[in-house]
Write a protein that holds these residues in place. Structure first.
Motif, PDB file in Angstrom:
ATOM      1  N   UNK A 243     -18.730   3.315   2.944  1.00  0.00           N
ATOM      2  CA  UNK A 243     -17.709   4.152   3.570  1.00  0.00           C
ATOM      3  C   UNK A 243     -16.574   4.383   2.580  1.00  0.00           C
ATOM      4  N   UNK A 244     -15.845   5.450   2.819  1.00  0.00           N
ATOM      5  CA  UNK A 244     -14.692   5.779   1.981  1.00  0.00           C
ATOM      6  C   UNK A 244     -13.414   5.680   2.807  1.00  0.00           C
ATOM      7  N   UNK A 245     -12.351   5.176   2.140  1.00  0.00           N
ATOM      8  CA  UNK A 245     -11.071   4.974   2.814  1.00  0.00           C
ATOM      9  C   UNK A 245      -9.943   5.461   1.911  1.00  0.00           C
ATOM     10  N   UNK A 246      -8.834   5.944   2.511  1.00  0.00           N
ATOM     11  CA  UNK A 246      -7.663   6.320   1.701  1.00  0.00           C
ATOM     12  C   UNK A 246      -7.095   5.094   1.002  1.00  0.00           C
ATOM     13  N   UNK A 247      -6.741   5.265  -0.260  1.00  0.00           N
ATOM     14  CA  UNK A 247      -6.177   4.157  -1.025  1.00  0.00           C
ATOM     15  C   UNK A 247      -4.782   3.773  -0.520  1.00  0.00           C
ATOM     16  N   UNK A 248      -4.036   4.734  -0.014  1.00  0.00           N
ATOM     17  CA  UNK A 248      -2.676   4.475   0.460  1.00  0.00           C
ATOM     18  C   UNK A 248      -2.713   3.563   1.689  1.00  0.00           C
ATOM     19  N   UNK A 249      -1.867   2.529   1.675  1.00  0.00           N
ATOM     20  CA  UNK A 249      -1.764   1.560   2.783  1.00  0.00           C
ATOM     21  C   UNK A 249      -3.114   0.921   3.115  1.00  0.00           C
ATOM     22  N   UNK A 250      -3.914   0.698   2.077  1.00  0.00           N
ATOM     23  CA  UNK A 250      -5.254   0.167   2.303  1.00  0.00           C
ATOM     24  C   UNK A 250      -5.224  -1.215   2.954  1.00  0.00           C
ATOM     25  N   UNK A 251      -4.261  -2.055   2.537  1.00  0.00           N
ATOM     26  CA  UNK A 251      -4.218  -3.432   3.061  1.00  0.00           C
ATOM     27  C   UNK A 251      -3.956  -3.471   4.558  1.00  0.00           C
ATOM     28  N   UNK A 253      -5.007  -1.021   6.687  1.00  0.00           N
ATOM     29  CA  UNK A 253      -5.959  -0.129   7.345  1.00  0.00           C
ATOM     30  C   UNK A 253      -6.961  -0.963   8.142  1.00  0.00           C
ATOM     31  N   UNK A 254      -6.852  -0.922   9.478  1.00  0.00           N
ATOM     32  CA  UNK A 254      -7.693  -1.762  10.312  1.00  0.00           C
ATOM     33  C   UNK A 254      -9.172  -1.385  10.234  1.00  0.00           C
ATOM     34  N   UNK A 255      -9.469  -0.106  10.070  1.00  0.00           N
ATOM     35  CA  UNK A 255     -10.870   0.297   9.915  1.00  0.00           C
ATOM     36  C   UNK A 255     -11.455  -0.284   8.631  1.00  0.00           C
ATOM     37  N   UNK A 256     -10.675  -0.266   7.576  1.00  0.00           N
ATOM     38  CA  UNK A 256     -11.100  -0.845   6.308  1.00  0.00           C
ATOM     39  C   UNK A 256     -11.354  -2.341   6.449  1.00  0.00           C
ATOM     40  N   UNK A 257     -10.401  -3.049   7.066  1.00  0.00           N
ATOM     41  CA  UNK A 257     -10.547  -4.495   7.228  1.00  0.00           C
ATOM     42  C   UNK A 257     -11.734  -4.832   8.130  1.00  0.00           C
ATOM     43  N   UNK A 258     -11.918  -4.027   9.157  1.00  0.00           N
ATOM     44  CA  UNK A 258     -13.050  -4.253  10.048  1.00  0.00           C
ATOM     45  C   UNK A 258     -14.382  -4.026   9.349  1.00  0.00           C
TER      46      UNK A 258
END
Length: 293
Positions: A243-251, A253-258
């Motif tokens: 998956x791809x996620x925006x780099x901004x505010x990545x830490x 990002x709940x979808x990223x962490x999930x």
């Protein structure tokens, strides 16, 4: 030092300009890559810079002297290695280098050192007709450098080389630049340009569409995305998910962490475009097109 100001050129009888208003400078200790598809004007530019083509408009300086004011002694300070080199095929590599060195008054003889560096020492006394294309390309570079010129013109210097010898050529070019040489190379190999060039110019239809350091070009065209790859188990199966996620505010990002928590992380990387992608975005042209020079 190479300095080009508003350079234009039209071949006799041609209705169109081959080069239009080119301006750039390459200081000592730098490698400049001229990148573009076949027919973009790369070879024409080189031929003007090393004095083969006349009748251009604009200014060209080599080592701070107008090219028009140089005599044939300019070739004492230039080294030229073209993509399709020609040698005396029945002579040995050693005899070829000895013969070509006679064209220069300089006492420098870097041939043996460079032959060893490029893995050709054991082939010094073999006839060149027995050389592979890659061996001839390396010998070609030795010939261009053996008189220790200050300015080097190269055309596709890694063409026909396997990865090991291409790496040796790249290392040599970096070393020559670090020693103060000015290096101008033409290529459509974006990997070569990325690896060795301090600055690149995108040439399309005889015009420079962009010119900057490779890292600066990538910064200008950054996507602001990261791609995450994980392996996740589903029953007895293991799947590779991406998956791809925006780099901004990545830490935060709940979808990223999930997504990270859903499996084992295999790779996280920034989606920076490579030079070939940037070339296509900037010019609307592929490096593999031909525009007819």
């Amino acid at each position: 030092m190479i300095s080009v100001s508003h350079l234009s050129y039209r071949y006799p009888g041609s209705p169109e300009q081959t080069l239009s208003d080119l301006s750039f400078a390459v200081p000592p200790g730098r490698i400049y890559g001229f990148l573009g598809p076949s027919g973009a004007g790369k070879s024409t530019t080189q031929k003007i810079l090393y004095g083969v083509l006349k009748g251009y408009s604009g200014g060209v300086k080599i080592l701070d002297r107008d090219l028009e004011h140089w005599s044939r002694r300019v070739y004492e300070v230039l080294g030229v290695a073209l993509e399709f080199p020609r040698f005396y095929e029945r002579l040995s590599a050693r005899d070829n280098l000895t013969y070509y060195r006679l064209f220069y008054s300089a006492s420098a003889d870097r041939g043996p050192e460079l032959m060893e560096y490029l893995g050709l020492k054991k082939d010094m006394d073999r006839p060149v007709e027995e050389f592979s294309k890659g061996m001839k390309m390396r010998l070609n570079l030795v010939r261009a450098l053996q008189h220790d010129p200050q300015v080097l013109f190269l055309d596709e210097p890694t063409s026909g080389l396997d990865p090991i010898h291409a790496s040796a050529v790249k290392d040599l070019l970096r070393r020559e630049a670090e020693g103060g040489k000015t290096v101008f190379l033409t290529t459509h190999n974006m990997g070569l340009a990325q690896d060795v060039c301090h600055e690149v110019g995108f040439l399309v239809d005889g015009r420079i569409a962009a010119s900057a350091a490779p890292d600066e070009l990538r910064r200008r065209h950054k996507t602001g995305l990261v791609r995450v790859e994980i392996t996740a188990r589903h029953g007895e199966n293991t799947d590779l998910l991406s998956r791809e996620f925006p780099l901004e505010n990545l830490a935060g990002n709940q979808e990223f962490l999930g997504f990270l928590a859903a499996g084992r992380v295999e790779r996280i990387r920034s989606l920076e475009p490579n030079l070939e992608e940037i070339f296509l975005t900037t010019t609307g042209r592929s490096l593999h097109e031909s525009s007819g020079e």
